[in-house]
Scaffold this motif. Structure first.
Motif, PDB file in Angstrom:
ATOM      1  N   PRO A  99       0.792  -1.239   0.000  1.00  0.00           N
ATOM      2  CA  PRO A  99       0.000   0.000   0.000  1.00  0.00           C
ATOM      3  C   PRO A  99       0.821   1.284   0.000  1.00  0.00           C
ATOM      4  O   PRO A  99       0.367   2.308  -0.523  1.00  0.00           O
ATOM      5  N   ASP A 100       2.008   1.258   0.574  1.00  0.00           N
ATOM      6  CA  ASP A 100       2.829   2.466   0.674  1.00  0.00           C
ATOM      7  C   ASP A 100       3.570   2.810  -0.612  1.00  0.00           C
ATOM      8  O   ASP A 100       4.152   3.894  -0.721  1.00  0.00           O
ATOM      9  N   VAL A 101       3.562   1.905  -1.585  1.00  0.00           N
ATOM     10  CA  VAL A 101       4.451   2.048  -2.741  1.00  0.00           C
ATOM     11  C   VAL A 101       4.043   3.148  -3.724  1.00  0.00           C
ATOM     12  O   VAL A 101       4.887   3.974  -4.107  1.00  0.00           O
ATOM     13  N   PRO A 102       2.808   3.200  -4.219  1.00  0.00           N
ATOM     14  CA  PRO A 102       2.506   4.183  -5.272  1.00  0.00           C
ATOM     15  C   PRO A 102       2.848   5.620  -4.898  1.00  0.00           C
ATOM     16  O   PRO A 102       3.512   6.324  -5.668  1.00  0.00           O
ATOM     17  N   ALA A 103       2.434   6.062  -3.734  1.00  0.00           N
ATOM     18  CA  ALA A 103       2.712   7.444  -3.337  1.00  0.00           C
ATOM     19  C   ALA A 103       4.199   7.666  -3.097  1.00  0.00           C
ATOM     20  O   ALA A 103       4.769   8.677  -3.524  1.00  0.00           O
TER      21      ALA A 103
END
Length: 229
Positions: A99-103
């Motif tokens: 979940p932390d990857v795209p941003a």
């Protein structure tokens, strides 16, 4: 946090960026056939055999999975079926990012090109990359290199293709055994360990630790610049 600003930020993909759910896939296939204790042993065996399988001459990743599952079945004492290995392999392109990857990736990609060096196949990896939610400058696979990490060949190939030296990049991974030990031995001074709980900390390898990709901008010297923008 180091303030070194690299020419490129290079990444391991599976496990570091993509939620590489091999343990979950194994449980989905074998969970009803094994006791909880045996299932735990199977997952650990599967993890270890995957590493062992990539240390020799290059082979397609399906063979890595197939052989690792077959050896795990033998160790635990259950029948091996090739279709079970195929089922696990077929899950890989469906997996998306943590979940932390795209941003976190998007923040860095605005300033520094992102490069992936992955133990994957040419026709497998792009489905995972497309789900990352950030522009990737270059993707290099073990198939393209003809060798899997932790062998040095992939890192050397990547540096040659980028036209830079180990002093010019920051390499990011959640794994010491596949990435950061090799990066250390190759003289890559700027290393970032994403602590996803896969392996214990090992400060000998001289890295910056972050809990997720949200901390990467600061680790590569961009946090202050981005705040000022």
């Amino acid at each position: 946090m180091t303030q070194f600003r690299p020419k490129y930020v290079t990444f391991d993909c599976y496990g570091t960026l993509t939620n590489f759910d091999m343990a979950g896939a194994a449980r989905r296939v074998y969970g009803e056939r094994l006791s909880p204790e045996a299932m735990t042993g199977f997952v650990e065996a599967f993890r270890g055999y995957r590493l062992d399988e990539v240390l020799g001459p290059w082979k397609p990743f399906l063979e890595v999975v197939h052989n690792s599952i077959e050896r795990s079945c033998k160790r635990i004492g259950i029948a091996f079926k090739p279709e079970d290995a195929q089922r696990i392999y077929d899950e890989v392109p469906t997996w998306g990012p943590h979940p932390d990857v795209p941003a976190g990736l998007s923040r860095v990609a605005k300033e520094i090109p992102l490069v992936i060096l992955s133990n994957s196949m040419n026709n497998l990896i792009m489905s995972n990359v497309e789900k990352l939610g950030a522009p990737i400058h270059m993707v290099i696979t073990a198939e393209e290199v003809g060798a899997y990490k932790p062998l040095m060949k992939g890192f050397e190939y990547m540096l040659d293709k980028l036209g830079c030296g180990p002093e010019d990049i920051t390499h990011v991974s959640s794994s010491f055994r596949y990435d950061l030990m090799t990066a250390y031995d190759l003289g890559i001074k700027s290393k970032v360990w994403v602590n996803r709980g896969h392996e214990p900390a090992n400060p000998y390898y001289e890295y910056t630790e972050i809990k997720d990709i949200g901390g990467l901008a600061a680790a590569v010297g961009l946090e202050t610049a981005l705040k000022r923008a």
